[in-house]
Write a protein that holds these residues in place. Sequence first.
Motif, PDB file in Angstrom:
ATOM      1  N   PRO A 429      69.553  34.597  35.624  1.00  0.00           N
ATOM      2  CA  PRO A 429      70.963  34.986  35.545  1.00  0.00           C
ATOM      3  C   PRO A 429      71.558  34.621  34.187  1.00  0.00           C
ATOM      4  CG  PRO A 429      70.502  33.660  37.508  1.00  0.00           C
ATOM      5  CD  PRO A 429      69.332  33.539  36.596  1.00  0.00           C
ATOM      6  N   SER A 430      72.691  35.206  33.873  1.00  0.00           N
ATOM      7  CA  SER A 430      73.405  34.821  32.648  1.00  0.00           C
ATOM      8  C   SER A 430      74.071  33.470  32.852  1.00  0.00           C
ATOM      9  CB  SER A 430      74.462  35.881  32.320  1.00  0.00           C
ATOM     10  OG  SER A 430      75.470  35.875  33.329  1.00  0.00           O
ATOM     11  N   ILE A 431      74.488  32.882  31.726  1.00  0.00           N
ATOM     12  CA  ILE A 431      75.203  31.597  31.822  1.00  0.00           C
ATOM     13  C   ILE A 431      76.459  31.771  32.670  1.00  0.00           C
ATOM     14  CG2 ILE A 431      76.518  29.892  30.499  1.00  0.00           C
ATOM     15  CD1 ILE A 431      74.507  30.235  28.247  1.00  0.00           C
ATOM     16  N   GLN A 432      77.136  32.918  32.482  1.00  0.00           N
ATOM     17  CA  GLN A 432      78.339  33.174  33.280  1.00  0.00           C
ATOM     18  C   GLN A 432      78.012  33.226  34.764  1.00  0.00           C
ATOM     19  OE1 GLN A 432      80.900  36.375  31.957  1.00  0.00           O
ATOM     20  NE2 GLN A 432      81.509  36.876  34.058  1.00  0.00           N
ATOM     21  N   ALA A 433      76.919  33.842  35.115  1.00  0.00           N
ATOM     22  CA  ALA A 433      76.531  33.943  36.522  1.00  0.00           C
ATOM     23  C   ALA A 433      76.156  32.567  37.079  1.00  0.00           C
ATOM     24  CB  ALA A 433      75.367  34.916  36.677  1.00  0.00           C
ATOM     25  N   ASN A 434      75.467  31.770  36.271  1.00  0.00           N
ATOM     26  CA  ASN A 434      75.133  30.416  36.703  1.00  0.00           C
ATOM     27  C   ASN A 434      76.385  29.564  36.911  1.00  0.00           C
ATOM     28  OD1 ASN A 434      72.216  30.339  36.867  1.00  0.00           O
ATOM     29  ND2 ASN A 434      72.175  30.568  34.637  1.00  0.00           N
ATOM     30  N   PHE A 435      77.357  29.790  36.055  1.00  0.00           N
ATOM     31  CA  PHE A 435      78.639  29.099  36.201  1.00  0.00           C
ATOM     32  C   PHE A 435      79.310  29.526  37.505  1.00  0.00           C
ATOM     33  CE2 PHE A 435      83.090  28.250  35.477  1.00  0.00           C
ATOM     34  CZ  PHE A 435      83.119  27.102  34.690  1.00  0.00           C
ATOM     35  N   ALA A 436      79.262  30.815  37.798  1.00  0.00           N
ATOM     36  CA  ALA A 436      79.921  31.347  38.991  1.00  0.00           C
ATOM     37  C   ALA A 436      79.271  30.857  40.271  1.00  0.00           C
ATOM     38  CB  ALA A 436      79.908  32.873  38.954  1.00  0.00           C
ATOM     39  N   THR A 437      77.987  30.546  40.208  1.00  0.00           N
ATOM     40  CA  THR A 437      77.295  30.087  41.412  1.00  0.00           C
ATOM     41  C   THR A 437      77.090  28.577  41.426  1.00  0.00           C
ATOM     42  OG1 THR A 437      75.137  30.471  40.368  1.00  0.00           O
ATOM     43  CG2 THR A 437      76.083  32.276  41.689  1.00  0.00           C
ATOM     44  N   ALA A 566      82.196  31.336  45.283  1.00  0.00           N
ATOM     45  CA  ALA A 566      83.556  31.055  45.743  1.00  0.00           C
ATOM     46  C   ALA A 566      84.226  32.269  46.372  1.00  0.00           C
ATOM     47  CB  ALA A 566      84.410  30.528  44.576  1.00  0.00           C
ATOM     48  N   ARG A 567      83.421  33.245  46.819  1.00  0.00           N
ATOM     49  CA  ARG A 567      84.011  34.481  47.359  1.00  0.00           C
ATOM     50  C   ARG A 567      84.885  34.232  48.588  1.00  0.00           C
ATOM     51  NH1 ARG A 567      78.512  38.002  47.025  1.00  0.00           N
ATOM     52  NH2 ARG A 567      77.685  35.892  47.181  1.00  0.00           N
ATOM     53  N   VAL A 576      92.466  35.658  42.728  1.00  0.00           N
ATOM     54  CA  VAL A 576      92.086  34.259  42.894  1.00  0.00           C
ATOM     55  C   VAL A 576      90.955  33.945  41.924  1.00  0.00           C
ATOM     56  CG1 VAL A 576      91.156  32.530  44.475  1.00  0.00           C
ATOM     57  CG2 VAL A 576      92.771  34.253  45.307  1.00  0.00           C
ATOM     58  N   HIS A 577      91.079  32.828  41.225  1.00  0.00           N
ATOM     59  CA  HIS A 577      90.047  32.340  40.318  1.00  0.00           C
ATOM     60  C   HIS A 577      89.528  31.015  40.859  1.00  0.00           C
ATOM     61  CE1 HIS A 577      92.492  35.029  37.853  1.00  0.00           C
ATOM     62  NE2 HIS A 577      91.558  35.035  36.905  1.00  0.00           N
ATOM     63  N   GLY A 578      88.218  30.768  40.708  1.00  0.00           N
ATOM     64  CA  GLY A 578      87.726  29.472  41.135  1.00  0.00           C
ATOM     65  C   GLY A 578      86.223  29.376  41.165  1.00  0.00           C
ATOM     66  N   THR A 612      80.012  26.476  50.246  1.00  0.00           N
ATOM     67  CA  THR A 612      81.174  27.364  50.243  1.00  0.00           C
ATOM     68  C   THR A 612      82.319  26.835  51.108  1.00  0.00           C
ATOM     69  OG1 THR A 612      80.451  28.690  52.134  1.00  0.00           O
ATOM     70  CG2 THR A 612      79.606  29.311  49.961  1.00  0.00           C
ATOM     71  N   ALA A 613      82.152  25.647  51.719  1.00  0.00           N
ATOM     72  CA  ALA A 613      83.167  25.144  52.653  1.00  0.00           C
ATOM     73  C   ALA A 613      84.510  24.931  51.973  1.00  0.00           C
ATOM     74  CB  ALA A 613      82.687  23.840  53.301  1.00  0.00           C
ATOM     75  N   GLY A 614      84.510  24.397  50.754  1.00  0.00           N
ATOM     76  CA  GLY A 614      85.767  24.185  50.043  1.00  0.00           C
ATOM     77  C   GLY A 614      86.461  25.487  49.707  1.00  0.00           C
ATOM     78  N   ALA A 615      85.658  26.500  49.312  1.00  0.00           N
ATOM     79  CA  ALA A 615      86.233  27.806  48.992  1.00  0.00           C
ATOM     80  C   ALA A 615      86.863  28.443  50.223  1.00  0.00           C
ATOM     81  CB  ALA A 615      85.152  28.717  48.418  1.00  0.00           C
ATOM     82  N   ALA A 616      86.253  28.246  51.389  1.00  0.00           N
ATOM     83  CA  ALA A 616      86.808  28.810  52.621  1.00  0.00           C
ATOM     84  C   ALA A 616      88.167  28.187  52.942  1.00  0.00           C
ATOM     85  CB  ALA A 616      85.830  28.585  53.777  1.00  0.00           C
ATOM     86  N   VAL A 617      88.283  26.869  52.720  1.00  0.00           N
ATOM     87  CA  VAL A 617      89.577  26.213  52.938  1.00  0.00           C
ATOM     88  C   VAL A 617      90.616  26.766  51.970  1.00  0.00           C
ATOM     89  CG1 VAL A 617      90.818  24.025  52.805  1.00  0.00           C
ATOM     90  CG2 VAL A 617      88.557  24.104  53.854  1.00  0.00           C
ATOM     91  N   ALA A 618      90.212  26.920  50.702  1.00  0.00           N
ATOM     92  CA  ALA A 618      91.149  27.461  49.701  1.00  0.00           C
ATOM     93  C   ALA A 618      91.580  28.874  50.079  1.00  0.00           C
ATOM     94  CB  ALA A 618      90.495  27.450  48.325  1.00  0.00           C
ATOM     95  N   GLY A 619      90.637  29.682  50.569  1.00  0.00           N
ATOM     96  CA  GLY A 619      90.988  31.042  50.967  1.00  0.00           C
ATOM     97  C   GLY A 619      92.022  31.048  52.078  1.00  0.00           C
ATOM     98  N   ARG A 620      91.829  30.181  53.076  1.00  0.00           N
ATOM     99  CA  ARG A 620      92.820  30.117  54.165  1.00  0.00           C
ATOM    100  C   ARG A 620      94.172  29.638  53.636  1.00  0.00           C
ATOM    101  NH1 ARG A 620      88.201  28.262  56.911  1.00  0.00           N
ATOM    102  NH2 ARG A 620      88.756  26.067  56.605  1.00  0.00           N
ATOM    103  N   PHE A 621      94.149  28.726  52.672  1.00  0.00           N
ATOM    104  CA  PHE A 621      95.397  28.235  52.081  1.00  0.00           C
ATOM    105  C   PHE A 621      96.141  29.366  51.364  1.00  0.00           C
ATOM    106  CE2 PHE A 621      97.356  26.479  48.130  1.00  0.00           C
ATOM    107  CZ  PHE A 621      98.427  25.822  48.715  1.00  0.00           C
ATOM    108  N   PHE A 622      95.431  30.098  50.506  1.00  0.00           N
ATOM    109  CA  PHE A 622      96.083  31.195  49.780  1.00  0.00           C
ATOM    110  C   PHE A 622      96.559  32.285  50.745  1.00  0.00           C
ATOM    111  CE2 PHE A 622      93.176  29.863  46.125  1.00  0.00           C
ATOM    112  CZ  PHE A 622      94.176  29.142  45.490  1.00  0.00           C
TER     113      PHE A 622
END
Length: 629
Positions: A429-437, A566-567, A576-578, A612-622
């Motif tokens: 993957p690209s550096i950007q993709a590694n950052f995203a995952t 973080a989907r 949403v960014h994160g 992904t548990a933290g991202a799921a909480v953030a999604g419910r918050f937003f």
Amino acid sequence: MRGKARRATAAALALAVTTPMLSACFEEPSAHEAVRDFLIGWQTGDYAAAARRTDGDEKVVSRALEDAKLQLDAASFRFDVTSMRRAADEVEADFDAEVDLGENNPLWEYEGVLPLHLVDGRWKVRWSPSVLHPQLREGERFAVKVTPEGRQPILDRNGDPLQEKAVLHVASVVPATLKSGQADELCAKLSKITGFPQDRLLSRIRSAPPNLQVPLVTFGRTKFGQLRAQLEAIPGITLSAQEQAVAPASPTQIVGTVTAVTPESEQQLGGPQRAGDTVGRAGLQKAYQEHLTGSTDTRVIIVDLKTLKVTELKKWRPDRSTSSVQTTLDRSHQKAADSALLGGGAPGMLVAVQASTGDILAVSSTEQYDQEKHALAGRFPAGTAFSIMTVGGMLKAKIDPKQKMACPADRSVGGAAFHQEGAPAGSSPSIQANFATGCVTALAALARRIDGAELAADAAKFGIGAPWTLPLRSFSGSMKPLKNDAATAKAIAGQNVLVSPLSMALVAGAVSSGTWRPPVLVTEPEVADSTPDAKPSKAPDPVKLDDKTVETLRTFMRSGVTVGSARAAAAPGDPVHGITAVASQKRKPLAWFVGWQGDVAVAVLTQSSDATAGAAVAGRFFQGLHAGL
């Protein structure tokens, strides 16, 4: 010893008399000695000695002097004779009185007059109640009326109170309804049950206006339930329930708990703490105790015992007024945060800040975590969320974000080993993709190209280790020295870096707004210390981030939600960014989400092996904010 002490006091009082008095020349016997003996006896509590220098009944005068002290709840009296005048066989002595009303109340000062005349060749004070005060008459008494200001609220950013009604129970008496000696017996029993000093309970009864209800002790629901039967068995006690806004609303541990004054807290706080006063036990209620309560209105009055007419002699407004505490918290954001965590099942925390100001909007946690101790002041490994701080160094090293970099299951950098769970097989993957995952093995490899000193400097720009202060405990982060590639790789992986959810929410806010800002929790008053000369500590200056670094980070963090790990944070409204990150502490798996939507930046930390548990909480918050929860 008593005689020596009395002679010393007499000498001190004599020295306080002004020159006209000392130089006055009288025929024997001297009126000067009568004035001195009377005032010294009154001042030292030797009421019999004072009474013998009057023409009144010794027992009546002694009792009147003693009653004056009790009715004023006075800690002490002090007198200065200012002048004496003689006309034939009459003398008048003017004096200044200073009465210490105790319990941090102000000194009461007034001017009095002692009329004297010759009785069987000796000078005597012509006794009447006006000797005690020029306005006091027969059938009247002193009293002190103390009115505490009610506890002020802690408010959210919109002015809504962050506490709810709770019932407190008050034990009180009406002094005029008590029979002779009943007050002593009542206070003895109440002291034994509650632990409050008997003499303080009794002094409050004796100094209060006799026809008014005098609160003696206040109880919370639990304590009252335990003692109710014993309290009801005390003759003369009246029990009543009062509603006060003292129960904390969410975030409860930030707002803090409030209890009724106890014997222990009364001793610790000092000052005019009385029944009905409340004490902050934790959170902002404790930090701002001196602002929220403790201010009293004090009046010295004369009460006519027949008509109950009141004459006010002196009134003091407190040196300071109680004041509400204005916070940056937002009840709607708090509700959305609480709901988001409850829907996840895993223990966790969420801190939300306004990206453009640093204002703390919400602090939420499940019962396994404390909102102050952990969400604001916790020390947790950052995981690859710390890679946000590497982008500036990456750009300086001219590393192309689109450059391919493998994400193997295992990699060693400078002798430090890293492992990536679920690494994609056979891809680069690209550096950007590694950052995203959040691929730790790929990101750690950047340590060979990024200078450790540069990384530490960039982390400081994002507030890591910044010397901010809040009225509650908080932690801005810390990192160990980066002396080699292994240490730098561990930092990129967040293994030798400690942060709090608050500090990471501010990092997200810095990327969103382009400027790192220190956190703000309380806007008014400026300092928790209520002393007049207290000054607020200087907050760190905001730090504007490099434009190219911010632009790159926004691209990276948007891809974290669109195509990365973080989907689950996606929500209607602004993009949403994160990013997500995993870490572990004391063998417990941790899952981060760090990101923002619009002007709301969040950090979520959950105790979960699901990245992904933290991202799921953030999604419910937003989503909750968008739905107007």
